[in-house]
Write an enzyme that holds these catalytic residues in place. Structure first.
Site, PDB file in Angstrom:
ATOM      1  N   GLU A 117      29.462 -44.993  62.190  1.00 21.23           N
ATOM      2  CA  GLU A 117      28.239 -45.086  61.404  1.00 21.23           C
ATOM      3  C   GLU A 117      28.684 -45.247  59.789  1.00 21.23           C
ATOM      4  OE1 GLU A 117      24.703 -43.215  63.870  1.00 21.23           O
ATOM      5  OE2 GLU A 117      26.183 -41.507  63.249  1.00 21.23           O
TER       6      GLU A 117
HETATM    7  C1  ACM Z   1      27.981 -40.668  67.143  1.00 25.56           C
HETATM    8  O1  ACM Z   1      27.090 -40.052  67.787  1.00 25.56           O
HETATM    9  N1  ACM Z   1      27.770 -40.931  65.718  1.00 25.56           N
HETATM   10  C2  ACM Z   1      29.612 -40.846  67.405  1.00 25.56           C
END
Ligand code: ACM
Length: 662
Positions: free
Chosen positions: A302
């Site tokens: 992310e």
């Molecule tokens: C995640 O759940 N951002 C690895």
């Protein structure tokens, strides 16, 4: 649970009494982990049975109640991926014998032995005469299907004290999980003590972090239970908490503060500065000495490229290197990180965003955005771990996780060689909406279903059988000190104050927290107290599932008056409890938000009872009853204070089946 790869039962049993003894022999008997595991058998048996059982370990084999033979010494600690966990357990002729090739097998076999100790009333294949405890005669040959069977636990969003980590490790060992993946840093907290860079924890943790002494203690605790600890320091995103202490690491102008809001934050480490890599060299060098495992998780998930896009020097750097996008820059960062990790003898693990053609095949990919990335990684030559489908924070039922298999779906048509690259899986528990207080309830018992998926044969797919065993294992785990039930009871009792919590317990037993990321829609931060009813109920309602099954059985098979009466009585009990709870809900400011749930439950119960009456008598319902009832159900089935009334779908089935006057 997890069900062994091979088990045959025999008539007869081994009585467990105060004369219980154990012996340990073989070349592997000197292994400190095995010795520790055998020592723990005595207090656990005593606690579980109430029988005074004094530690008594004989050296050679012979006449002990439980004989443990470990053929080989292992290479040496630390435990490694793929270490032999195979064991056999034979119970016959008044003795039990665990035989293992290597230390880990003995540790696994001991857990199986302890789980088999039952009250005599429930012994199968014979009825021991006296009250007491025994183990049925049987032969088990067992080994895991996957070598990597983990839990990824976030200690950043909400800090979990050392005792909570130990409880979690105890539970993991009990269901034969072998990797504790520890998410130690995120935007909301840096939870690891660094002696080299102390401002990491000083400015990044609200004084809640693990000291190195505590981490060493936990690593030893895990090792004695056959569990590896893989640390994760998430970078370059999810990295805000590094920056208050060391703002030069950041890609933006700063100043930085630890954030309390959940979600994806824009602060990123700066991958263009030599300073960043000198810092990471120092940090990883320190952490590599502390954590003995061969694997080191760098996160990588992310990354919001906003800071990189807005920074002139980062844009200039990308241009100079010919990086067309943030993914290319992240791959560059990962390559430099990989060099540092390799220098310190570590393999890199990353979330599936790290998958990039520029990365060497030695990187292990943890698939969380879907099984597709696991298949892709394996096809391209990377080893992988499946976490998509095993997110415990999404509040899904155990059956849903149980149905997810690392080798099914997108991975099913891989070649045999590609399949070998799939190391196993990891459950994941993110802690935005969980705390040390209700952690156990968020993990257990659902984690045991995932543990079985990863240990037991692929053919184990019957969720009805899984639920029967899950219920048994859930109670058994409480003997280890796990608090999945007791802490929720405590939380509900706290909400009702001086009043009895019985009605609230009963009414809320059919509620579940909303699913997926729906609760994140609430305006909360990690400082928001998690002390409401939604925080005090189990992720999965057993009574609601049992009711659903009973309704299905009634409608499809029996239609018997007795079954209808049992269902009606159950609905009456829930309805009564919601009515009794009402004045308690009204007078407590933390409970008033739950009044609509109580009212809706009363409505659902009434509608269900009316439908049942029409089915078990000649009295048909009025023509407009069905439409009105379905509208009421639709209303009741909406979330109330971030909870769902889980009997609503079964009530709807009853309404659909009700007998209406033409
Ligand atoms: C995640 O759940 N951002 C690895």
């Amino acid at each position: 649970m997890p069900w062994p790869s091979n088990v045959t039962g025999q008539a007869g049993w081994l009585e467990i009494d105060t004369n219980f003894s154990a012996s340990l022999s073989g070349a592997g008997a000197s292994d400190a982990r095995v010795k520790d595991a055998v020592q723990r058998v005595f207090p656990r048996l005593a606690r579980q049975t109430g029988i005074p059982i004094a530690p008594h370990i004989a050296a050679g084999g012979g006449t002990a109640t439980l004989t443990i033979i470990v053929e080989e010494r292992d290479h040496r600690p630390p435990q490694r991926l793929g270490d032999n966990e195979r064991y056999a357990l034979e119970v016959s002729g008044g003795h039990a014998k665990i035989s293992a090739d290597a230390p880990l097998g003995a540790i696994r076999g001991i857990e199986t032995f302890l789980q088999l100790v039952q009250q005599n009333t429930s012994v199968t294949g014979g009825t021991p005469s006296a009250a007491g405890f025994s183990i049925p005669d049987l032969t088990i040959r067992d080994e895991p299907r996957f070598a990597w069977r983990g839990l990824s636990l976030d200690s950043s969003r909400h800090f979990i004290p050392v005792e909570g980590i130990k409880r979690t490790l105890d539970g993991m060992a009990a269901v034969k999980l072998n990797v504790f993946h520890w998410h130690l840093s995120d935007d909301q907290g840096f939870r690891m003590e660094s002696k080299k860079y102390p401002r990491l924890q000083q400015y990044g943790s609200d004084a809640m972090y693990y000291t190195q002494a505590e981490v060493r203690e936990l690593i030893a605790y895990a090792a004695n239970r056959g569990i590896r600890i893989v640390p994760e320091f998430d970078m370059p995103g999810h990295a805000t908490s590094w920056l208050p202490g060391y703002p030069k690491l950041g890609s933006g102008p700063g100043p930085y503060q630890v954030v309390h809001a959940p979600g994806i934050h824009s602060a990123l480490l700066d991958p263009t500065k030599d300073y960043t890599y000198r810092f990471l060299e120092g940090f990883i060098s320190e952490m590599s000495k502390l954590f003995p495992d061969e694997y080191f998780h760098i996160g990588g998930d992310e990354v919001d490229p906003k800071e990189w896009n807005e920074s002139p020097h980062i844009q200039a750097f990308m241009k100079k290197h010919g990086f067309s996008d943030a993914a290319a820059l992240q791959a560059y960062f990962n390559q430099r990180l990989l060099k540092i990790l390799s220098k310190h003898g570590k393999h890199m693990v990353g979330w599936d965003e790290v998958l990039h053609p520029d990365l060497p095949k030695s990187v292990v990919i943890q698939s969380w955005r879907g099984q597709k990335s696991l298949a892709q990684a394996a096809r391209e030559g990377y080893q992988g771990i499946l976490s998509a489908g095993y997110y415990l924070d999404l509040m899904q039922p155990a059956s849903q996780h149980y149905a997810v298999d690392p080798m099914k779906g997108e991975t099913a048509d891989l070649t045999d060689d590609q399949k070998k690259r799939i190391l196993g899986g990891e459950a994941a528990m993110w802690e935005e909406l969980a705390t040390a207080e209700n952690l156990d309830a968020k993990l257990w018992p659902r984690l045991a279903a995932i543990a079985e998926r990863l240990w037991s044969p692929e053919s184990m797919t019957d969720s009805a059988s899984m639920y029967v065993r899950l219920a048994a294992v859930n109670h058994w785990l409480e003997w280890l000190g796990l608090t999945q039930r007791s802490n929720l009871e405590l939380m509900r009792q706290r909400l009702t104050g001086a009043d009895s919590a019985a009605s609230l317990d009963s009414f809320s037993s059919v509620l579940e927290p909303v699913k997926e990321y729906e609760r994140h829609a609430e305006n909360y931060t990690i400082l928001t107290p998690l002390n409401r009813l939604v925080d005090s109920i189990a992720p999965e309602s057993d009574p609601a599932r049992n009711f659903r099954d009973a309704v299905d059985h009634y409608l499809s098979n029996s239609k018997s008056a007795a079954d209808a009466e049992a269902l009606r009585k159950q609905l009456q009990d829930w309805s009564d409890s919601a009515r009794i709870a009402h004045p308690i809900l009204e007078k407590n400011s933390l409970l008033t938000e739950d009044i609509p749930a109580a009212d809706s439950l009363v409505t659902l119960c009434r509608v269900g009872q009316e439908a049942l009456s029409s089915l078990s008598s000649d009295a048909k319902l009025e023509p407009d009853w069905k439409q009105k009832s379905l509208a009421a159900i639709a209303d009741a089935a909406k979330p109330h204070a971030f909870m769902l009334i889980q009997i609503a779908p079964a009530i709807q089935k009853l309404v659909e089946a009700a007998r209406i006057r033409e």
